[in-house]
Scaffold this motif. Structure first.
Motif, PDB file in Angstrom:
ATOM      1  N   UNK A  35      13.570 -19.926  18.865  1.00  0.00           N
ATOM      2  CA  UNK A  35      14.277 -20.356  17.651  1.00  0.00           C
ATOM      3  C   UNK A  35      14.228 -21.872  17.468  1.00  0.00           C
ATOM      4  N   UNK A  36      14.602 -22.676  18.484  1.00  0.00           N
ATOM      5  CA  UNK A  36      14.480 -24.134  18.305  1.00  0.00           C
ATOM      6  C   UNK A  36      13.023 -24.599  18.233  1.00  0.00           C
ATOM      7  N   UNK A  37      12.132 -23.902  18.962  1.00  0.00           N
ATOM      8  CA  UNK A  37      10.723 -24.280  18.945  1.00  0.00           C
ATOM      9  C   UNK A  37      10.138 -24.121  17.544  1.00  0.00           C
ATOM     10  N   UNK A  38      10.421 -23.005  16.901  1.00  0.00           N
ATOM     11  CA  UNK A  38       9.927 -22.774  15.550  1.00  0.00           C
ATOM     12  C   UNK A  38      10.567 -23.739  14.554  1.00  0.00           C
ATOM     13  N   UNK A  39      11.836 -24.090  14.790  1.00  0.00           N
ATOM     14  CA  UNK A  39      12.509 -25.058  13.914  1.00  0.00           C
ATOM     15  C   UNK A  39      11.828 -26.428  14.010  1.00  0.00           C
ATOM     16  N   UNK A  40      11.425 -26.805  15.214  1.00  0.00           N
ATOM     17  CA  UNK A  40      10.728 -28.085  15.400  1.00  0.00           C
ATOM     18  C   UNK A  40       9.377 -28.071  14.707  1.00  0.00           C
ATOM     19  N   UNK A  41       8.634 -26.954  14.852  1.00  0.00           N
ATOM     20  CA  UNK A  41       7.312 -26.839  14.214  1.00  0.00           C
ATOM     21  C   UNK A  41       7.460 -26.918  12.695  1.00  0.00           C
ATOM     22  N   UNK A  42       8.496 -26.273  12.141  1.00  0.00           N
ATOM     23  CA  UNK A  42       8.745 -26.334  10.692  1.00  0.00           C
ATOM     24  C   UNK A  42       9.066 -27.748  10.242  1.00  0.00           C
ATOM     25  N   UNK A  43       9.738 -28.502  11.107  1.00  0.00           N
ATOM     26  CA  UNK A  43      10.186 -29.847  10.741  1.00  0.00           C
ATOM     27  C   UNK A  43       9.062 -30.886  10.798  1.00  0.00           C
ATOM     28  N   UNK A  44       8.045 -30.632  11.611  1.00  0.00           N
ATOM     29  CA  UNK A  44       6.940 -31.594  11.733  1.00  0.00           C
ATOM     30  C   UNK A  44       6.141 -31.621  10.433  1.00  0.00           C
TER      31      UNK A  44
END
Length: 249
Positions: free
Chosen positions: A94-103
């Motif tokens: 969940x946090x990993x995908x949130x980081x990828x979305x934010x980049x």
């Protein structure tokens, strides 16, 4: 049949309105190098359609789009299944995908241009950007499945294969098909943008970049029309496939 006719008329009206606004704007600006008329763009499009290079580039762009989407689809489905089955995995992804979305997509693209071949950059970029979108959609779909029904199936020791066929696939099929139609259209646009910046050989993106460098704005608009049509057709085809596979939904 009547609904299809109404939808067609509305769509045609919107297209004609866009063309009218475009034509008026081109007359008002009155500079072909900034905004050519729709007629000039159509003439450039006709010229493109007679070139073997254009069709080769179109084929490769479509192939890269399919490869990028399949890459993202498989990763997203696997990750969402693991997250649904194991809470620890969900807390990790969940946090990993949130980081990828934010980049920013541009940052991902520029880094990949440095790291890998220009031929693979569009595929990987599209896969990375789309993966979090599909992951969240698939995981939400799994979590919406009736837990009481699954618990009852487990209580009565219904085989996992039968649960997958009767519970999971029927519930997930509409979600997968709906989001696939939307994201594949986005995927095409991402691939073309990546091709333009990465100067990928045999690609619509590279043809656009050359048109920009040569100030051939009519050709640039023509290639843009091709990209729009390709995205719309892919979405229409996938939505039609959904109606075939789920006719009574």
């Amino acid at each position: 049949m009547k609904k299809l006719l109404v939808n067609f008329i509305y769509s045609l009206a919107v297209v004609l309105l866009i063309l009218l606004i475009w034509y008026i704007a081109s007359l008002w600006i009155s500079v072909d190098l900034i905004l050519p008329t729709p007629g000039q763009a159509i003439i450039s499009l006709g010229s493109c359609l007679t070139e073997a290079e254009f069709w080769i580039s179109l084929g490769w762009t479509l192939l890269r789009s399919i490869e990028g989407f399949v890459f993202a689809f498989v990763l997203s489905l696997v990750f969402s299944i693991l997250s649904y089955c194991f809470k620890t995995v969900e807390r990790l992804f969940t946090p990993l995908m949130a980081i990828v979305r934010a980049v920013p997509t541009m940052a991902i693209l520029l880094l990949l241009i440095i790291m890998i071949s220009p031929n693979f950059t569009p595929i990987v970029v599209a896969g990375i950007v789309i993966c979090p979108i599909l992951y969240q959609s698939f995981l939400s779909g799994f979590q919406q499945i009736d837990k009481d029904l699954i618990e009852m199936a487990n209580l009565y020791r219904v085989p996992l294969k039968r649960q997958i066929l009767q519970f999971y696939i029927p519930n997930m099929k509409p979600i997968i098909l709906d989001h696939s139609a939307t994201t594949f259209s986005l995927n095409i646009k991402l691939v073309i943008a990546a091709e333009a910046l990465a100067q990928t050989r045999n690609s619509i993106g590279k043809l656009m970049q050359f048109a920009k460098v040569n100030l051939d704005v009519g050709r640039l608009f023509a290639l843009t029309i091709v990209a729009v049509v390709l995205s719309l057709l892919s979405e229409v085809l996938l939505r039609s496939l959904r109606k075939v596979l789920i006719p009574y939904d």
